[in-house]
Design a protein around this motif. Sequence first.
Motif, short mmCIF file in Angstrom:
data_model
loop_
_atom_site.label_atom_id
_atom_site.label_comp_id
_atom_site.label_asym_id
_atom_site.label_seq_id
_atom_site.Cartn_x
_atom_site.Cartn_y
_atom_site.Cartn_z
N GLY B 124 0.80 -1.21 0.00
CA GLY B 124 0.00 0.00 0.00
C GLY B 124 0.83 1.26 0.00
O GLY B 124 0.34 2.33 -0.28
N LYS B 125 2.08 1.11 0.32
CA LYS B 125 2.94 2.28 0.37
C LYS B 125 3.40 2.62 -1.04
O LYS B 125 3.88 1.75 -1.77
CB LYS B 125 4.15 1.95 1.22
N PRO B 126 3.25 3.86 -1.45
CA PRO B 126 3.75 4.24 -2.77
C PRO B 126 5.26 4.10 -2.79
O PRO B 126 5.93 4.42 -1.82
CB PRO B 126 3.35 5.72 -2.89
N VAL B 127 5.80 3.60 -3.90
CA VAL B 127 7.24 3.38 -3.97
C VAL B 127 7.94 4.65 -4.46
O VAL B 127 7.31 5.57 -4.97
CB VAL B 127 7.58 2.22 -4.92
N ALA B 128 9.24 4.66 -4.28
CA ALA B 128 10.05 5.76 -4.80
C ALA B 128 10.06 5.63 -6.31
O ALA B 128 10.82 4.86 -6.89
CB ALA B 128 11.46 5.68 -4.23
N ILE B 129 9.22 6.39 -6.95
CA ILE B 129 8.87 6.13 -8.34
C ILE B 129 10.02 6.38 -9.31
O ILE B 129 10.08 5.79 -10.39
CB ILE B 129 7.62 6.97 -8.72
N THR B 130 10.94 7.22 -8.93
CA THR B 130 12.02 7.57 -9.86
C THR B 130 13.19 6.59 -9.83
O THR B 130 14.07 6.65 -10.68
CB THR B 130 12.57 8.97 -9.54
N VAL B 131 13.19 5.72 -8.83
CA VAL B 131 14.35 4.83 -8.70
C VAL B 131 13.99 3.34 -8.63
O VAL B 131 14.79 2.50 -9.03
CB VAL B 131 15.19 5.20 -7.46
N THR B 184 16.66 -2.83 -12.88
CA THR B 184 17.33 -2.99 -11.59
C THR B 184 17.26 -1.68 -10.82
O THR B 184 16.99 -0.63 -11.39
CB THR B 184 18.83 -3.33 -11.75
N ASP B 185 17.47 -1.80 -9.54
CA ASP B 185 17.74 -0.61 -8.73
C ASP B 185 18.92 -0.97 -7.85
O ASP B 185 18.79 -1.74 -6.92
CB ASP B 185 16.53 -0.23 -7.89
N LEU B 186 20.08 -0.43 -8.19
CA LEU B 186 21.28 -0.76 -7.43
C LEU B 186 21.63 0.41 -6.52
O LEU B 186 22.32 1.34 -6.91
CB LEU B 186 22.44 -1.07 -8.38
N GLY B 187 21.09 0.34 -5.33
CA GLY B 187 21.40 1.39 -4.35
C GLY B 187 20.85 2.75 -4.68
O GLY B 187 21.34 3.76 -4.19
N GLY B 188 19.83 2.81 -5.51
CA GLY B 188 19.29 4.11 -5.90
C GLY B 188 18.34 4.69 -4.87
O GLY B 188 18.09 5.89 -4.85
N HIS B 189 17.79 3.81 -4.03
CA HIS B 189 16.85 4.28 -3.03
C HIS B 189 17.50 4.28 -1.65
O HIS B 189 17.51 5.27 -0.94
CB HIS B 189 15.60 3.40 -3.03
N GLU B 190 18.03 3.12 -1.31
CA GLU B 190 18.83 3.05 -0.10
C GLU B 190 20.17 2.45 -0.48
O GLU B 190 20.24 1.43 -1.17
CB GLU B 190 18.14 2.20 0.96
N GLU B 191 21.19 3.09 0.01
CA GLU B 191 22.56 2.78 -0.37
C GLU B 191 22.84 1.28 -0.44
O GLU B 191 23.47 0.78 -1.37
CB GLU B 191 23.50 3.44 0.65
N SER B 192 22.33 0.55 0.53
CA SER B 192 22.76 -0.84 0.67
C SER B 192 21.78 -1.86 0.11
O SER B 192 21.93 -3.04 0.29
CB SER B 192 22.98 -1.14 2.16
N ILE B 193 20.76 -1.38 -0.59
CA ILE B 193 19.76 -2.32 -1.08
C ILE B 193 19.68 -2.35 -2.59
O ILE B 193 19.63 -1.32 -3.26
CB ILE B 193 18.37 -1.98 -0.48
N ASN B 194 19.66 -3.57 -3.11
CA ASN B 194 19.56 -3.76 -4.56
C ASN B 194 18.30 -4.55 -4.91
O ASN B 194 17.84 -5.37 -4.13
CB ASN B 194 20.78 -4.53 -5.07
#
Lengths: 257, 257
Positions: B124-131, B184-194
């Motif tokens: 239900g939480k909107p995601v960080a749409i740009t990353v 992919t999202d390689l650390g684009g939202h949180e540094e340590s999460i892919n």
Amino acid sequence: MSQTVDRALSILPLLAQGPADLGQVADRLGVHKSTALRLLRTLHEHGLVYRQQDQRYRLGARLFALAQEAVENLDVREIAHPHLAALNERTGHTVHLAVHEDGEVLYIDKVESRYPVRMYSRIGKPVAITVAAVAKLLLADLPEPERRALAAKLDYPRYTPRSTPDAAAFLQELATVREQGWATDLGGHEESINCVAAPIRGADGRVVAAMSVSAPNVVVTAEELLALLPLVRRTAEAISHDYSGTTPPKETEETPA
Amino acid sequence: MSQTVDRALSILPLLAQGPADLGQVADRLGVHKSTALRLLRTLHEHGLVYRQQDQRYRLGARLFALAQEAVENLDVREIAHPHLAALNERTGHTVHLAVHEDGEVLYIDKVESRYPVRMYSRIGKPVAITVAAVAKLLLADLPEPERRALAAKLDYPRYTPRSTPDAAAFLQELATVREQGWATDLGGHEESINCVAAPIRGADGRVVAAMSVSAPNVVVTAEELLALLPLVRRTAEAISHDYSGTTPPKETEETPA
DNA sequence: TCGGCCGTTGCGCACTCTGCAACGTCCATT
DNA sequence: AATGGACGTTGCAGAGTGCGCAACGGCCGA
């Protein structure tokens, strides 16, 4: 009460049953199509309804987001969660947290059983209020007149032969629960599922939430589950303690209604 | 658009930020107290807001119930879930399912990681749409004009140095994603999460949802996660197949009197 | 005891919502 | 290909309904 808003909000439960087109919405609301259209447009602009490719309307995304933010604002939940998780870790069974609100009891948190056989429930789903152990605890704490009034208004579906049959039996059960400070549901909702529950109290002693451990017969017998009661009660007390502690000195509460 | 309904609905996001009393609601709405009261009463009767003991209003129970029923009506979710669970079973990582709706991308299902270190997210939480990888997939499938319009409207927060910096970079990324059919999202939202993600398509080939596998660096390296890509894509294809198969070309709905 | 704050109520005005009718479009039928 | 029907959409004039005002009452702090 505002007629326009009332009509608009009536659309939501209607759409909750499934997508509908403009005509259906207008019919069920008993208003003209143009009226329904305007209402739906307004709901749409707020993201509460969504229009699919086939032009039919269904409930929208923001509804999830709102519900999510709402649940995150419930501080009982925040405080209780680690305790629930720990209890689940220890017993392996499904653990629920529930609150009472305007005559409905609903789950606001849940930790899933580790066993493959799980009971069906969902956060946000209203519980079977006449039989669920957590519901009994929450309602048993209501002032007596409210309790009677609510009991009279409820339906008493016979989910199983052990379901609470009527208001009299329900009030009797609530009295017992109130007295003993814990509750059970032994096959009252689904034949093969048992629960034991304990209340979570605020600083003023009032029951603010209730938690339960549930398991199907095939995993543990009712007796084995009941053996967990002391553990459940201790957990509930620990949560109560945390909750009362972290809650700043509440403004004085008017006890008599 | 209906003014009254518009005002009433504006109260909801306002209360989502936390409980508020009548005066605050009236102020923020820019209306008289009596008006705010009437709106709140109507919302209350529908269970969308709840009045606490201290008389302040907050979001109500029915909101959860509605969101719940809404999510259960999403058939993609129903169909995808077993596949997601299986993928989680096999990899141990967090698996997400997301859809796009009116410029927002939000998770509609999630299977938790088996590892103790988990990423924070909520259905239900909107995601960080740009990353987010799932967001890229969903937006990459939009018709080009819509894509450009949306990209122009978005904010581009710099969560990390690897976040998408602006609309141009975003559109470029979407083009790439569209081409290769995964993201992919390689650390684009949180540094340590892919994350690695793949699209789920309807019978007409359009992307109706996207799924992803996410894991923090401390559990697996980005390379190891990328090695799961074929598996993720196969899973997404399996879901697409189920979804296209079980969805009849068009369903006719009859209205019972 | 008094003053201020906040929620609540009744009311008259006018603004806003309503239902109608007509139009455009799309699809199924002939 | 032409026609009818179903559905969503629009503009409009009337009136119903929501609006803000002002006054009341309860509660709390001074």
